[in-house]
Write a protein that holds these residues in place. Sequence first.
Motif, PDB file in Angstrom:
ATOM      1  N   ALA A  11       5.879   6.451 -12.563  1.00 39.33           N
ATOM      2  CA  ALA A  11       5.864   5.741 -13.847  1.00 39.33           C
ATOM      3  C   ALA A  11       4.707   4.753 -13.907  1.00 39.33           C
ATOM      4  CB  ALA A  11       7.193   5.035 -14.083  1.00 39.33           C
ATOM      5  N   ARG A  12       4.451   4.050 -12.811  1.00 40.39           N
ATOM      6  CA  ARG A  12       3.330   3.099 -12.791  1.00 40.39           C
ATOM      7  C   ARG A  12       1.996   3.817 -12.945  1.00 40.39           C
ATOM      8  NH1 ARG A  12       6.682   1.006  -8.942  1.00 40.39           N
ATOM      9  NH2 ARG A  12       5.483   1.888  -7.220  1.00 40.39           N
ATOM     10  N   GLN A  13       1.846   4.972 -12.299  1.00 39.57           N
ATOM     11  CA  GLN A  13       0.607   5.735 -12.422  1.00 39.57           C
ATOM     12  C   GLN A  13       0.416   6.242 -13.846  1.00 39.57           C
ATOM     13  OE1 GLN A  13       1.374   8.643  -9.342  1.00 39.57           O
ATOM     14  NE2 GLN A  13       0.178   7.501  -7.827  1.00 39.57           N
ATOM     15  N   ILE A  14       1.485   6.720 -14.448  1.00 39.23           N
ATOM     16  CA  ILE A  14       1.401   7.199 -15.823  1.00 39.23           C
ATOM     17  C   ILE A  14       1.077   6.034 -16.753  1.00 39.23           C
ATOM     18  CG2 ILE A  14       2.682   8.247 -17.736  1.00 39.23           C
ATOM     19  CD1 ILE A  14       4.295   9.772 -15.514  1.00 39.23           C
ATOM     20  N   GLU A  15       1.745   4.901 -16.548  1.00 33.52           N
ATOM     21  CA  GLU A  15       1.479   3.715 -17.365  1.00 33.52           C
ATOM     22  C   GLU A  15       0.008   3.311 -17.265  1.00 33.52           C
ATOM     23  OE1 GLU A  15       2.240   0.272 -19.792  1.00 33.52           O
ATOM     24  OE2 GLU A  15       3.483   2.012 -19.398  1.00 33.52           O
ATOM     25  N   HIS A  16      -0.535   3.353 -16.054  1.00 36.53           N
ATOM     26  CA  HIS A  16      -1.955   3.012 -15.872  1.00 36.53           C
ATOM     27  C   HIS A  16      -2.835   3.950 -16.700  1.00 36.53           C
ATOM     28  CE1 HIS A  16      -5.681   1.766 -13.980  1.00 36.53           C
ATOM     29  NE2 HIS A  16      -5.945   3.046 -13.760  1.00 36.53           N
ATOM     30  N   GLU A  17      -2.521   5.228 -16.667  1.00 35.53           N
ATOM     31  CA  GLU A  17      -3.304   6.201 -17.436  1.00 35.53           C
ATOM     32  C   GLU A  17      -3.122   5.989 -18.939  1.00 35.53           C
ATOM     33  OE1 GLU A  17      -5.647   8.333 -16.425  1.00 35.53           O
ATOM     34  OE2 GLU A  17      -5.385   7.381 -14.485  1.00 35.53           O
ATOM     35  N   ILE A  18      -1.918   5.638 -19.372  1.00 33.06           N
ATOM     36  CA  ILE A  18      -1.677   5.340 -20.782  1.00 33.06           C
ATOM     37  C   ILE A  18      -2.525   4.137 -21.198  1.00 33.06           C
ATOM     38  CG2 ILE A  18       0.057   4.396 -22.388  1.00 33.06           C
ATOM     39  CD1 ILE A  18       2.111   6.255 -20.999  1.00 33.06           C
ATOM     40  N   LYS A  21      -6.201   5.238 -21.448  1.00 31.91           N
ATOM     41  CA  LYS A  21      -6.467   5.981 -22.685  1.00 31.91           C
ATOM     42  C   LYS A  21      -6.456   5.026 -23.875  1.00 31.91           C
ATOM     43  CE  LYS A  21      -6.512   9.727 -20.324  1.00 31.91           C
ATOM     44  NZ  LYS A  21      -7.687   9.885 -19.517  1.00 31.91           N
ATOM     45  N   GLY A  22      -5.582   4.028 -23.839  1.00 35.19           N
ATOM     46  CA  GLY A  22      -5.548   3.034 -24.908  1.00 35.19           C
ATOM     47  C   GLY A  22      -6.846   2.257 -25.015  1.00 35.19           C
ATOM     48  N   VAL A  23      -7.443   1.921 -23.870  1.00 33.28           N
ATOM     49  CA  VAL A  23      -8.735   1.218 -23.872  1.00 33.28           C
ATOM     50  C   VAL A  23      -9.802   2.120 -24.490  1.00 33.28           C
ATOM     51  CG1 VAL A  23     -10.570   0.306 -22.401  1.00 33.28           C
ATOM     52  CG2 VAL A  23      -8.189  -0.304 -21.943  1.00 33.28           C
ATOM     53  N   ASP A  59     -11.098  12.436 -29.014  1.00 30.93           N
ATOM     54  CA  ASP A  59     -10.052  13.433 -29.240  1.00 30.93           C
ATOM     55  C   ASP A  59      -9.398  13.836 -27.929  1.00 30.93           C
ATOM     56  OD1 ASP A  59     -10.554  13.449 -31.976  1.00 30.93           O
ATOM     57  OD2 ASP A  59     -11.993  15.098 -31.824  1.00 30.93           O
ATOM     58  N   ARG A  60     -10.213  13.982 -26.898  1.00 30.33           N
ATOM     59  CA  ARG A  60      -9.680  14.349 -25.581  1.00 30.33           C
ATOM     60  C   ARG A  60      -8.768  13.236 -25.063  1.00 30.33           C
ATOM     61  NH1 ARG A  60     -10.469  17.975 -21.893  1.00 30.33           N
ATOM     62  NH2 ARG A  60     -12.276  18.861 -22.902  1.00 30.33           N
ATOM     63  N   ALA A  61      -9.198  11.990 -25.200  1.00 30.94           N
ATOM     64  CA  ALA A  61      -8.373  10.861 -24.745  1.00 30.94           C
ATOM     65  C   ALA A  61      -7.048  10.817 -25.506  1.00 30.94           C
ATOM     66  CB  ALA A  61      -9.132   9.549 -24.906  1.00 30.94           C
ATOM     67  N   ARG A  62      -7.111  11.070 -26.806  1.00 28.05           N
ATOM     68  CA  ARG A  62      -5.903  11.064 -27.636  1.00 28.05           C
ATOM     69  C   ARG A  62      -4.951  12.175 -27.191  1.00 28.05           C
ATOM     70  NH1 ARG A  62      -8.389  11.057 -31.938  1.00 28.05           N
ATOM     71  NH2 ARG A  62      -8.368   8.829 -32.293  1.00 28.05           N
ATOM     72  N   LEU A  63      -5.473  13.383 -26.989  1.00 28.83           N
ATOM     73  CA  LEU A  63      -4.641  14.495 -26.528  1.00 28.83           C
ATOM     74  C   LEU A  63      -4.035  14.211 -25.152  1.00 28.83           C
ATOM     75  CD1 LEU A  63      -6.421  17.838 -27.475  1.00 28.83           C
ATOM     76  CD2 LEU A  63      -4.147  17.063 -28.126  1.00 28.83           C
ATOM     77  N   GLY A  67      -0.058  13.901 -23.988  1.00 27.78           N
ATOM     78  CA  GLY A  67       0.497  14.586 -22.819  1.00 27.78           C
ATOM     79  C   GLY A  67       1.137  13.615 -21.839  1.00 27.78           C
ATOM     80  N   LEU A  68       0.531  12.444 -21.680  1.00 28.72           N
ATOM     81  CA  LEU A  68       1.098  11.421 -20.796  1.00 28.72           C
ATOM     82  C   LEU A  68       2.449  10.938 -21.309  1.00 28.72           C
ATOM     83  CD1 LEU A  68      -2.170   9.446 -20.068  1.00 28.72           C
ATOM     84  CD2 LEU A  68      -0.774  10.625 -18.345  1.00 28.72           C
ATOM     85  N   ALA A  69       2.592  10.846 -22.623  1.00 32.35           N
ATOM     86  CA  ALA A  69       3.882  10.441 -23.193  1.00 32.35           C
ATOM     87  C   ALA A  69       4.957  11.459 -22.812  1.00 32.35           C
ATOM     88  CB  ALA A  69       3.775  10.308 -24.710  1.00 32.35           C
ATOM     89  N   GLN A  70       4.634  12.744 -22.918  1.00 30.79           N
ATOM     90  CA  GLN A  70       5.587  13.781 -22.522  1.00 30.79           C
ATOM     91  C   GLN A  70       5.895  13.697 -21.031  1.00 30.79           C
ATOM     92  OE1 GLN A  70       7.313  16.001 -24.469  1.00 30.79           O
ATOM     93  NE2 GLN A  70       8.398  16.352 -22.565  1.00 30.79           N
ATOM     94  N   LEU A  71       4.882  13.440 -20.232  1.00 27.01           N
ATOM     95  CA  LEU A  71       5.075  13.316 -18.794  1.00 27.01           C
ATOM     96  C   LEU A  71       5.976  12.128 -18.460  1.00 27.01           C
ATOM     97  CD1 LEU A  71       4.370  14.452 -16.029  1.00 27.01           C
ATOM     98  CD2 LEU A  71       2.285  13.070 -16.076  1.00 27.01           C
ATOM     99  N   MET A  72       5.773  11.003 -19.141  1.00 23.59           N
ATOM    100  CA  MET A  72       6.615   9.838 -18.897  1.00 23.59           C
ATOM    101  C   MET A  72       8.069  10.151 -19.240  1.00 23.59           C
ATOM    102  SD  MET A  72       6.773   6.665 -17.787  1.00 23.59           S
ATOM    103  CE  MET A  72       5.373   5.585 -18.024  1.00 23.59           C
ATOM    104  N   LEU A  73       8.296  10.836 -20.350  1.00 27.29           N
ATOM    105  CA  LEU A  73       9.664  11.218 -20.714  1.00 27.29           C
ATOM    106  C   LEU A  73      10.281  12.119 -19.651  1.00 27.29           C
ATOM    107  CD1 LEU A  73       9.200  11.891 -24.520  1.00 27.29           C
ATOM    108  CD2 LEU A  73      10.533  10.043 -23.476  1.00 27.29           C
TER     109      LEU A  73
END
Length: 110
Positions: A11-18, A21-23, A59-63, A67-73
């Motif tokens: 979860a921490r790794q995914i959060e970091h990637e989220i 991507k937000g930046v 666009d790639r960052a958004r996509l 995908g990260l949101a699905q992975l977090m779920l």
Amino acid sequence: MSGFENFGREARQIEHEIETKGVILGIDWNDDVQVRELARQAFDCKLGAVDCEPDEPLDRARLELFGLAQLMLTVMKESADQDLLTHGGAAWKAFARALWAEHHLRKADR
């Protein structure tokens, strides 16, 4: 599955990637309007659609964010299946709230 996974670390790794991507996308996770627009884009994005092709870096960052949101779920569900509580940080929670709000709005519109 091995029976042991470090869901908190995942979860921490995914959060970091989220957050990363937000930046890239210039997302202020405290701006509810901006995050809600991102949630709308996530629901509207269909692979193969003209406005959802990863041709441009944004666009790639958004996509990848979608995908990260699905992975977090998935991580949260798998941990819950093992009676463990796993959650992301502030960026994930802001995005999740916006996704749920958008889901409920679309469900009500049906």
